[in-house]
Design an enzyme around this catalytic site. Structure first.
Site, mmCIF file in Angstrom:
data_model
loop_
_atom_site.group_PDB
_atom_site.id
_atom_site.type_symbol
_atom_site.label_atom_id
_atom_site.label_comp_id
_atom_site.label_asym_id
_atom_site.label_seq_id
_atom_site.Cartn_x
_atom_site.Cartn_y
_atom_site.Cartn_z
ATOM 1 C CG ASN A 223 81.812 62.680 28.664
ATOM 2 O OD1 ASN A 223 82.634 61.872 29.078
ATOM 3 N ND2 ASN A 223 81.345 63.674 29.408
ATOM 4 N N PRO A 318 76.510 74.071 35.987
ATOM 5 C CG PRO A 318 76.576 73.674 38.273
ATOM 6 C CD PRO A 318 75.811 73.349 37.042
ATOM 7 C CG ASP A 319 83.203 75.763 34.247
ATOM 8 O OD1 ASP A 319 83.990 75.197 35.033
ATOM 9 O OD2 ASP A 319 83.460 75.951 33.051
ATOM 10 C CE LYS A 351 88.068 74.487 27.118
ATOM 11 N NZ LYS A 351 87.833 73.115 26.679
#
Ligand code: CTP
Length: 410
Positions: A223, A318-319, A351
């Site tokens: 990104n 994974p977060d 969130k």
């Protein structure tokens, strides 16, 4: 700072870089909170006049080791040594910081080698206070292996560097080597004096930048994150005297002088490093833009183009933030970020519900905003306030200072 003095003392070295004229603005900003005396090198004096610097600082500019010394009456104790009575030596003895801005390639080489062949290099060996450098030079010079080596040597000695930045250079080229903005330099110096010691002993872990997920040996999924916000937060924590570890994805920034820099590429690598460091962390700031997906099985060889499209099978990463929050001990504090293109407040609040960090910092991304930009504007969710706090558009360094200010009481 030496007790009993109202203002810290900064010895400002100005060396032979085209940016030398910017020292005038820097002096004006520094004088708001410190006493400044200027040492000008011979090369510097060809680029900015001694007279202008004297006007700006309100004091004579020191240019030579012996100029300005008072004759020593024979028999005075210590009088046989020329350094004993010279005013710039007296000032250097009591200085709280030697700041060289701009610092030329030549000056970096002298400092790395420990030469003392003019006033400024001599004072740098003599002064015992912190030495800070704000280099400015042409990109080719900054990237020359000799300069790279000198910068590395000085960093290893613990010397903080402010800049250089990427941008338009005086020679007409665009690239790394541009003198940091005087306002940014003044901000860092001011924070150092105002806040140093405030977070002494606090162990801060900051993540920054993007992650990169391999598709094949030549292509990645990533990104636009530049790492600037995370790096500014690491610098702001350093300014407060914290012990800072920075886990960073691939970025083009020189790290601040933190205790440890851990470079990672993928989300899985970042997760491993964060989870390893977290048990000994008082404050974690997850500023990294972690890729949510990776390619299920990256190809070992370059994928050749074929007729039609190409489908990639992606799997969830994974977060890290969610995982850390599950392991968090009561003494630990965690700051999360939310990058949103739309419905900023609503999405960020949602969130925050899923990842209940101590502070959730929301910013709007896309269309050139936030990512790879020197400025940003933030919406900060904190349990201390029913409504999110809006931090108006500002430089990332200033926003980092404000965010850490909100954590002072934690
Ligand atoms: N984060 C993380 N691990 C991930 C993804 C995100 O630790 N795999 C962290 C980021 O560092 C940030 C926060 O979670 O502090 C929010 O990241 P963001 O990309 O805004 O949101 P996501 O949780 O990924 O949700 P979405 O992409 O759906 O907006």
């Amino acid at each position: 700072m030496t007790s009993g003095r109202l203002k810290p003392r900064v010895l400002l070295g100005v060396s032979g870089s085209v940016a030398a004229y910017k020292a005038v603005e820097l002096i004006r900003l520094l004088r708001k909170f410190c006493e400044v005396r200027v040492v000008l090198t011979r090369a510097g004096s060809r680029l900015v006049s001694e007279k202008v610097l004297r006007e700006a600082s309100g004091f004579p500019v020191w240019t030579s080791l012996f100029k300005g010394s008072t004759p020593i009456p024979p028999g005075t104790p210590g009088g046989s040594h020329p350094l004993a009575v010279v005013p710039h030596i007296e000032f250097a003895k009591s200085a709280d910081m030697v700041l060289i801005a701009p610092a030329s390639a030549d000056l970096l080489a002298k400092l790395a080698l420990g030469l003392a062949n003019d006033l400024l290099s001599t004072l740098c060996l003599y002064a015992t206070c912190p030495l800070w450098l704000a280099p400015a030079m042409n990109t080719k010079m900054w990237n020359h292996p000799a300069v790279v080596q000198n910068v590395r040597t000085l960093r290893q000695r613990g010397v903080p560097f402010l800049g250089p930045e990427n941008g338009h250079l005086a020679c007409g080229e665009v690239g790394e080597g541009r003198f940091a903005e005087p306002s940014e330099i003044a901000l860092q110096v001011e924070s150092h004096f105002r806040l140093f010691g405030k977070w002494k002993g606090r162990r801060v872990l900051v993540t920054a930048g993007p992650t990169q997920e391999s598709i094949d040996p030549v292509r990645v999924l990533t990104n636009h994150s530049s790492g600037k916000m995370g790096f500014a937060l690491a610098q702001a924590a350093l300014n407060r005297g914290a012990e800072v570890t920075l886990v960073t994805g691939p970025v083009k920034l020189a790290p601040p002088n933190v205790a440890r820099v851990i470079g990672v590429k993928t989300a899985l690598e970042m997760r491993r490093e964060v989870l390893k460091a977290f048990p000994k962390t008082d404050l974690l700031i997850m500023a990294a833009a972690v890729a949510d997906y990776r390619v299920r099985r990256a190809s070992r060889t370059k994928i050749k183009k074929a007729r039609g499209g190409l489908s990639l099978r992606l799997v969830r990463n994974p977060d890290i933030l969610a995982e850390v929050l599950r392991r968090k001990k009561p003494f630990q504090r965690v700051v999360g970020f939310a990058a949103e293109t739309d419905h900023l407040e609503k999405n960020a609040r949602e969130k925050w519900g899923r990842k209940p960090c101590d502070l959730l910092v929301a910013n709007r991304v896309g269309g050139g905003r936030a990512f790879d930009n020197d400025q940003n504007e933030l919406l900060v969710f904190s349990p201390n306030s029913p409504r999110p706090v809006r931090l108006a558009k500002d430089s990332k360094s200033r926003l980092a200072e404000k965010l850490l200010g909100m954590l002072d009481e934690f």
